[in-house]
Scaffold this active site. Structure first.
Site, PDB file in Angstrom:
ATOM      1  N   LYS A 116     -10.071  -0.328  11.074  1.00 18.09           N
ATOM      2  CA  LYS A 116     -10.336  -1.474  10.194  1.00 18.09           C
ATOM      3  C   LYS A 116     -10.726  -2.705  11.012  1.00 18.09           C
ATOM      4  O   LYS A 116     -10.903  -3.786  10.468  1.00 18.09           O
ATOM      5  CB  LYS A 116      -9.090  -1.804   9.361  1.00 18.09           C
ATOM      6  CG  LYS A 116      -8.726  -0.741   8.337  1.00 18.09           C
ATOM      7  CD  LYS A 116      -7.577  -1.226   7.484  1.00 18.09           C
ATOM      8  CE  LYS A 116      -6.876  -0.119   6.732  1.00 18.09           C
ATOM      9  NZ  LYS A 116      -7.624   0.440   5.607  1.00 18.09           N
ATOM     10  N   CYS A 149      -4.813   2.591  -3.556  1.00 19.64           N
ATOM     11  CA  CYS A 149      -3.575   3.149  -2.955  1.00 19.64           C
ATOM     12  C   CYS A 149      -2.411   2.176  -3.149  1.00 19.64           C
ATOM     13  O   CYS A 149      -1.598   1.974  -2.235  1.00 19.64           O
ATOM     14  CB  CYS A 149      -3.746   3.455  -1.472  1.00 19.64           C
ATOM     15  SG  CYS A 149      -4.940   4.720  -1.139  1.00 19.64           S
ATOM     16  N   ASP A 166       3.518  -4.130   8.108  1.00 19.17           N
ATOM     17  CA  ASP A 166       2.283  -3.369   7.953  1.00 19.17           C
ATOM     18  C   ASP A 166       1.133  -4.345   8.195  1.00 19.17           C
ATOM     19  O   ASP A 166       0.820  -5.182   7.344  1.00 19.17           O
ATOM     20  CB  ASP A 166       2.249  -2.781   6.535  1.00 19.17           C
ATOM     21  CG  ASP A 166       0.904  -2.149   6.199  1.00 19.17           C
ATOM     22  OD1 ASP A 166      -0.050  -2.319   6.969  1.00 19.17           O
ATOM     23  OD2 ASP A 166       0.821  -1.507   5.140  1.00 19.17           O
ATOM     24  N   GLN A 218      -4.059  -4.978   7.207  1.00 23.44           N
ATOM     25  CA  GLN A 218      -5.057  -5.932   6.697  1.00 23.44           C
ATOM     26  C   GLN A 218      -4.999  -7.289   7.385  1.00 23.44           C
ATOM     27  O   GLN A 218      -5.826  -8.151   7.105  1.00 23.44           O
ATOM     28  CB  GLN A 218      -4.883  -6.135   5.183  1.00 23.44           C
ATOM     29  CG  GLN A 218      -5.139  -4.896   4.350  1.00 23.44           C
ATOM     30  CD  GLN A 218      -6.570  -4.371   4.454  1.00 23.44           C
ATOM     31  OE1 GLN A 218      -7.476  -5.074   4.918  1.00 23.44           O
ATOM     32  NE2 GLN A 218      -6.767  -3.145   4.040  1.00 23.44           N
ATOM     33  N   HIS A 226       0.878  -1.174   0.000  1.00 23.84           N
ATOM     34  CA  HIS A 226       0.000   0.000   0.000  1.00 23.84           C
ATOM     35  C   HIS A 226       0.915   1.224   0.000  1.00 23.84           C
ATOM     36  O   HIS A 226       2.018   1.176   0.545  1.00 23.84           O
ATOM     37  CB  HIS A 226      -0.820  -0.057   1.304  1.00 23.84           C
ATOM     38  CG  HIS A 226      -1.885   0.978   1.436  1.00 23.84           C
ATOM     39  ND1 HIS A 226      -1.606   2.276   1.790  1.00 23.84           N
ATOM     40  CD2 HIS A 226      -3.232   0.912   1.287  1.00 23.84           C
ATOM     41  CE1 HIS A 226      -2.731   2.956   1.857  1.00 23.84           C
ATOM     42  NE2 HIS A 226      -3.740   2.152   1.557  1.00 23.84           N
TER      43      HIS A 226
HETATM   44  C1  LIG Z   1      -2.065  -2.798   3.728  1.00 24.35           C
HETATM   45  C2  LIG Z   1      -2.419  -1.403   4.137  1.00 24.35           C
HETATM   46  N1  LIG Z   1      -1.482  -0.625   4.664  1.00 24.35           N
HETATM   47  C3  LIG Z   1      -1.741   0.614   5.086  1.00 24.35           C
HETATM   48  C4  LIG Z   1      -2.995   1.154   4.964  1.00 24.35           C
HETATM   49  C5  LIG Z   1      -3.246   2.526   5.452  1.00 24.35           C
HETATM   50  O1  LIG Z   1      -4.146   2.475   6.509  1.00 24.35           O
HETATM   51  P1  LIG Z   1      -4.686   3.814   7.134  1.00 24.35           P
HETATM   52  O2  LIG Z   1      -5.427   4.525   6.058  1.00 24.35           O
HETATM   53  O3  LIG Z   1      -5.569   3.370   8.244  1.00 24.35           O
HETATM   54  O4  LIG Z   1      -3.510   4.568   7.589  1.00 24.35           O
HETATM   55  C6  LIG Z   1      -4.018   0.398   4.399  1.00 24.35           C
HETATM   56  C7  LIG Z   1      -5.355   0.964   4.200  1.00 24.35           C
HETATM   57  O5  LIG Z   1      -6.172   0.491   3.484  1.00 24.35           O
HETATM   58  C8  LIG Z   1      -3.716  -0.920   3.988  1.00 24.35           C
HETATM   59  O6  LIG Z   1      -4.658  -1.697   3.463  1.00 24.35           O
END
Ligand SMILES: Cc1ncc(COP(=O)(O)O)c(C=O)c1O
Length: 402
Positions: free
Chosen positions: A217, A357, A191, A194, A114
């Site tokens: 989430k 993203c 990260d 998910q 992401h």
């Molecule tokens: C794998 C992953 N990393 C990071 C993020 C960023 O999350 P946030 O918008 O809560 O900062 C997301 C958001 O969809 C994501 O799916």
């Protein structure tokens, strides 16, 4: 026994009749979380760590109790390893700008990421003169460990890897990559945006040094999230933000920071949100993360198989055994946005469409410049909803076939 109908009663917004298949973007919130936040606003609204009076003491206690709950939930050794952040993005930026890089050092990340786990590292390259090396997954989002072995060397400062892809749902070999990183004296950031909502997390057994997640989430409030920092590293990091709440002693021109997580939480934090996050984790725990995972596996398999069988539908990513509740696809003849709009306008089905993203993955690995349609599930989704979704996709497919 997991009972989806009972679970659904906990989410008042479902009474609006929406079929919510976009939990990977943000989950729905159970009433119990909202009640906990209301309780703060109605009964002891005050700032934390700043007042000796009863309200402030209670707010501080509730806030710190969340730290214990998060530590337990993630399998951390101590609450002193948990920093509250607004979300995963903030958590990763904190790490990227709290480490001290030497020119020529290397950051290893991947093309599955992401943007939140890519842009902060590209910025480090621009600001600190470090190199960024990107490991490539195959078209299904799966990695070959030897590519990490080749990329990670003794010059590598940190490896940043997603646990589960937000586009393909694929689960990555975090533990194995952590071992490779540590053999070279490198750190590893995971990260967990998910993975944390959908599977049991144990940061110790994963072997990570940093683990980022988003509360919003996983049934928590928006503006809640966190960062696990391995205890031994806490002292060595120089926080991105400084200010109120982060210091032990301040002289007119110098200051000494605290050594605990509060050194990363400058200024008044999102107090109600952190307190709500505890209720969310307790809620997920009471249902059982393993039960949620099992339930989602059934839904995912149904979605995957239903889509694969539908003519003119192209499904991306591996078969269900390699992934968690996210599936990306396209219907030929329709743009991803068209499919999302038809799902919404004909059946009130909420899905995400576009680049998610993750431009490098969607454009360069999948080769889909217009993006994909992404469907993602959570504990409150039921088989009938998936069937309805598949029936609308079949109709769209038929109309594309002429
Ligand atoms: C794998 C992953 N990393 C990071 C993020 C960023 O999350 P946030 O918008 O809560 O900062 C997301 C958001 O969809 C994501 O799916």
């Amino acid at each position: 026994m997991f009972n989806v109908e009972k679970v659904r009663e906990d989410f008042p917004v479902l009474k609006k009749g929406v079929i919510y298949l976009d939990s990977a973007a943000s989950s729905l919130t159970p009433k119990i979380v909202l009640d906990k936040m209301f309780e703060y606003y109605l009964e002891y609204r005050s700032n934390i760590e700043r007042g000796l009076y009863e309200f402030s003491q209670r707010a501080s206690e509730e806030y710190e109790n969340t730290r214990k709950t998060v530590a337990n939930f993630l399998g951390a050794k101590s609450p002193d390893e948990i920093v509250f952040t607004k979300n995963t993005t903030e958590a990763i930026n904190i790490v990227a700008h709290s480490l001290s890089f030497k020119k020529g050092e290397k950051i290893v990340t991947t093309l599955l990421e992401h943007h939140s786990n890519l842009l902060p590292w590209i910025r480090c390259k621009e600001r600190y003169g470090v190199k960024v090396e990107l490991v490539k997954p195959n078209i299904q989002g799966l990695f070959n460990l030897t590519d990490f072995e080749k990329a990670i060397d003794d010059n590598t400062k940190i490896v940043a890897l997603t646990h589960v892809s937000n586009v393909l749902g694929v689960i990555t070999p975090v533990k194995e990559v952590a071992e490779i990183a540590h053999e070279h004296g490198a750190l590893i950031l995971v990260d967990g945006a998910q993975s944390t909502p959908h599977m049991k997390i144990d940061v110790k057994s994963l072997g990570c040094d940093f683990f980022a997640f988003s509360g919003h989430k996983m049934c928590g409030p928006t503006g809640s999230g966190g960062l696990y920092i391995r205890e031994e590293l806490m002292k060595t990091l120089d926080p991105l933000y400084v200010g109120g709440g982060t210091v032990e002693l301040v002289e007119p021109e110098t200051f000494k920071l605290k050594d605990d997580p509060s050194k990363f939480e400058a200024g008044t934090p999102p107090i109600a949100e952190v307190i709500g996050l505890k209720a969310a984790i307790e809620y997920l725990t009471s249902i059982g993360v393993e039960n949620i995972e099992e339930h989602e596996k059934i839904l995912s398999k149904k979605i995957y198989e239903g889509l694969v069988e539908t003519p003119r539908v192209e499904v991306y990513g591996p078969e269900p055994k390699f992934k968690l509740g996210v599936t990306s696809f396209n219907v030929s003849g329709f743009s991803p946005n068209d499919v999302a709009l038809v799902l919404d306008s004909t059946a009130r089905i909420a899905v995400r469409s576009g680049m998610h993203c993750a431009h490098p993955l969607v454009r360069h690995i999948l080769g889909k410049p217009q993006g994909t349609v992404r469907v993602s599930t959570y504990l409150y989704n039921k088989v009938e909803e998936v069937e309805k979704f598949l029936s609308v996709i079949r109709e769209i497919s038929r109309s594309a076939g002429g």
